[in-house]
Enzyme design. Structure first.
Site, mmCIF file in Angstrom:
data_model
loop_
_atom_site.group_PDB
_atom_site.id
_atom_site.type_symbol
_atom_site.label_atom_id
_atom_site.label_comp_id
_atom_site.label_asym_id
_atom_site.label_seq_id
_atom_site.Cartn_x
_atom_site.Cartn_y
_atom_site.Cartn_z
ATOM 1 N N ASN A 9 0.876 -1.166 0.000
ATOM 2 C CA ASN A 9 0.000 0.000 0.000
ATOM 3 C C ASN A 9 0.915 1.218 0.000
ATOM 4 O O ASN A 9 1.510 1.547 1.022
ATOM 5 C CB ASN A 9 -0.895 -0.022 1.253
ATOM 6 C CG ASN A 9 -1.699 1.254 1.398
ATOM 7 O OD1 ASN A 9 -1.752 2.084 0.495
ATOM 8 N ND2 ASN A 9 -2.320 1.428 2.566
ATOM 9 N N LYS A 11 0.165 4.240 -0.206
ATOM 10 C CA LYS A 11 -0.436 5.435 0.406
ATOM 11 C C LYS A 11 -0.210 6.640 -0.513
ATOM 12 O O LYS A 11 -0.217 6.477 -1.734
ATOM 13 C CB LYS A 11 0.106 5.634 1.827
ATOM 14 C CG LYS A 11 -0.048 4.346 2.653
ATOM 15 C CD LYS A 11 0.176 4.520 4.127
ATOM 16 C CE LYS A 11 -0.010 3.182 4.833
ATOM 17 N NZ LYS A 11 0.103 3.261 6.286
ATOM 18 N N HIS A 94 -9.386 1.415 4.875
ATOM 19 C CA HIS A 94 -8.116 1.548 5.587
ATOM 20 C C HIS A 94 -8.312 2.458 6.802
ATOM 21 O O HIS A 94 -9.088 3.413 6.743
ATOM 22 C CB HIS A 94 -7.044 2.132 4.654
ATOM 23 C CG HIS A 94 -5.669 2.020 5.250
ATOM 24 N ND1 HIS A 94 -5.205 2.912 6.193
ATOM 25 C CD2 HIS A 94 -4.676 1.115 5.070
ATOM 26 C CE1 HIS A 94 -3.976 2.550 6.559
ATOM 27 N NE2 HIS A 94 -3.632 1.464 5.887
ATOM 28 N N GLU A 96 -6.637 4.777 7.969
ATOM 29 C CA GLU A 96 -6.388 6.204 7.706
ATOM 30 C C GLU A 96 -7.615 6.861 7.068
ATOM 31 O O GLU A 96 -7.887 8.033 7.302
ATOM 32 C CB GLU A 96 -5.136 6.354 6.824
ATOM 33 C CG GLU A 96 -3.866 6.075 7.626
ATOM 34 C CD GLU A 96 -2.711 5.499 6.830
ATOM 35 O OE1 GLU A 96 -2.726 5.558 5.582
ATOM 36 O OE2 GLU A 96 -1.773 4.957 7.466
ATOM 37 N N GLU A 166 -5.129 -4.853 10.548
ATOM 38 C CA GLU A 166 -4.080 -3.856 10.768
ATOM 39 C C GLU A 166 -4.333 -3.126 12.083
ATOM 40 O O GLU A 166 -5.121 -2.173 12.134
ATOM 41 C CB GLU A 166 -4.090 -2.822 9.627
ATOM 42 C CG GLU A 166 -3.814 -3.410 8.267
ATOM 43 C CD GLU A 166 -3.217 -2.375 7.314
ATOM 44 O OE1 GLU A 166 -2.154 -2.669 6.761
ATOM 45 O OE2 GLU A 166 -3.788 -1.281 7.153
ATOM 46 N N GLY A 172 2.919 2.261 10.751
ATOM 47 C CA GLY A 172 3.878 3.347 10.587
ATOM 48 C C GLY A 172 4.600 3.730 11.868
ATOM 49 O O GLY A 172 5.255 4.771 11.933
ATOM 50 N N SER A 212 3.800 -2.194 10.162
ATOM 51 C CA SER A 212 5.253 -2.270 10.321
ATOM 52 C C SER A 212 5.838 -3.634 9.937
ATOM 53 O O SER A 212 6.803 -4.096 10.534
ATOM 54 C CB SER A 212 5.666 -1.894 11.750
ATOM 55 O OG SER A 212 5.274 -0.570 12.047
HETATM 56 P P1 13P Z 1 3.293 0.338 7.557
HETATM 57 O O1 13P Z 1 3.761 -0.957 6.962
HETATM 58 O O2 13P Z 1 4.030 1.543 7.046
HETATM 59 O O3 13P Z 1 3.235 0.262 9.059
HETATM 60 O O4 13P Z 1 1.786 0.547 7.058
HETATM 61 C C1 13P Z 1 0.878 -0.482 7.190
HETATM 62 C C2 13P Z 1 -0.348 -0.122 6.448
HETATM 63 O O5 13P Z 1 -1.091 0.754 6.857
HETATM 64 C C3 13P Z 1 -0.624 -0.826 5.191
HETATM 65 O O6 13P Z 1 -1.905 -0.562 4.744
#
Ligand code: 13P
Length: 250
Positions: A9, A11, A94, A96, A166, A172, A212
């Site tokens: 992803n 982002k 997601h 976010e 997640e 992150g 992560s």
């Molecule tokens: P990270 O791998 O950067 O922690 O992000 C995970 C994520 O949100 C994937 O959708």
């Protein structure tokens, strides 16, 4: 045996030239894998990525879509539009988007139905906050999110939905859920699906872990009994890191 699905992803990262360079570097590094490889890229990269990934084993997905097919929704992109250029996957719900863009269990459910109506495969994200985990509510939160997301889908559609567990506190942050914790949470999601749709469905649904994940911890996570893949943010931006995760079993 369920297959392993490793999805990146990106982002809000990567300009088209960076995206094409990444995929060109990635392609020879992952071409031998039997794992499924997906990159979910920004809308502005989709067309370029679809072109450059054509004929390879790298599949391309989007990161969001609207549930309506068309109309007065300024700034939105529909499932029909994604399908029209050859997109195969779409991330839905997601954390976010739930956190910053008012995504709710209800819109997630509508988007999943619209994805299927347009022959897109949804990657649906669920996960608890740190507060919810510390209060002992993690399993309740993620099983309820799962149930509401899948509401009204046929068995066949549930089987074709990828779920990504997640935990929000692991995204992150560099903090990863332990492989046992991640596996336990994913088992709870599978149990909930079994309760509603039966074992034939629950044993076939792909449930990924995200948060992560990186080359150094991927093997341990991906070898767990119920973890069927990863949804990878930061480590999916570099071909070397992402390919090391895809090739965790080499
Ligand atoms: P990270 O791998 O950067 O922690 O992000 C995970 C994520 O949100 C994937 O959708």
């Amino acid at each position: 045996m369920r297959r392993k699905v490793i999805a990146g992803n990106w982002k809000m990262n990567m300009l088209p030239n960076e995206a094409m360079e990444m995929i060109t570097t990635l392609e020879p590094l992952v071409k031998e894998t039997k794992n499924e490889v997906i990159l979910c890229v920004p809308f502005t990269d989709l067309f370029y990525c679809l072109n450059i990934a054509q004929g390879t084993n790298i599949k391309i997905g989007a990161q969001n879509m609207h549930f309506e097919e068309k109309g007065a929704y300024t700034g939105e992109i529909s499932g029909k539009m994604l399908k029209s250029i050859g997109v195969e996957y779409v991330i839905i719900g997601h954390s976010e988007r739930r956190q910053y863009f008012n995504e709710t269990d209800e819109t997630v459910n509508k988007k999943i139905k619209s994805a299927f109506a347009n022959e897109l495969k949804p990657i649906v994200c669920v996960g608890e906050t740190l507060e919810q985990r510390e209060a002992g509510n993690a399993f309740e939160v993620i099983t309820s999110q799962t149930q509401k997301a899948l509401d009204g889908l046929s068995d066949e559609q549930v089987i074709n939905t990828i779920i990504a567990y997640e935990p929000i506190w692991a995204i992150g942050t560099g903090k990863t859920a332990t492989s046992d914790d991640a596996n336990e949470a994913i088992k709870k999601i599978r149990e909930k699906i079994c309760e509603i749709y039966g074992q034939n469905v629950s044993e076939r649904v792909i449930i990924q872990y995200g948060g992560s994940m990186k080359p150094s911890n991927a093997k341990e996570l991906l070898e767990m009994s119920d973890i069927d893949g990863g949804l990878i943010g930061g480590a999916s931006l570099k071909a070397e890191d992402f390919s090391a995760i895809v090739n965790y079993d080499k």
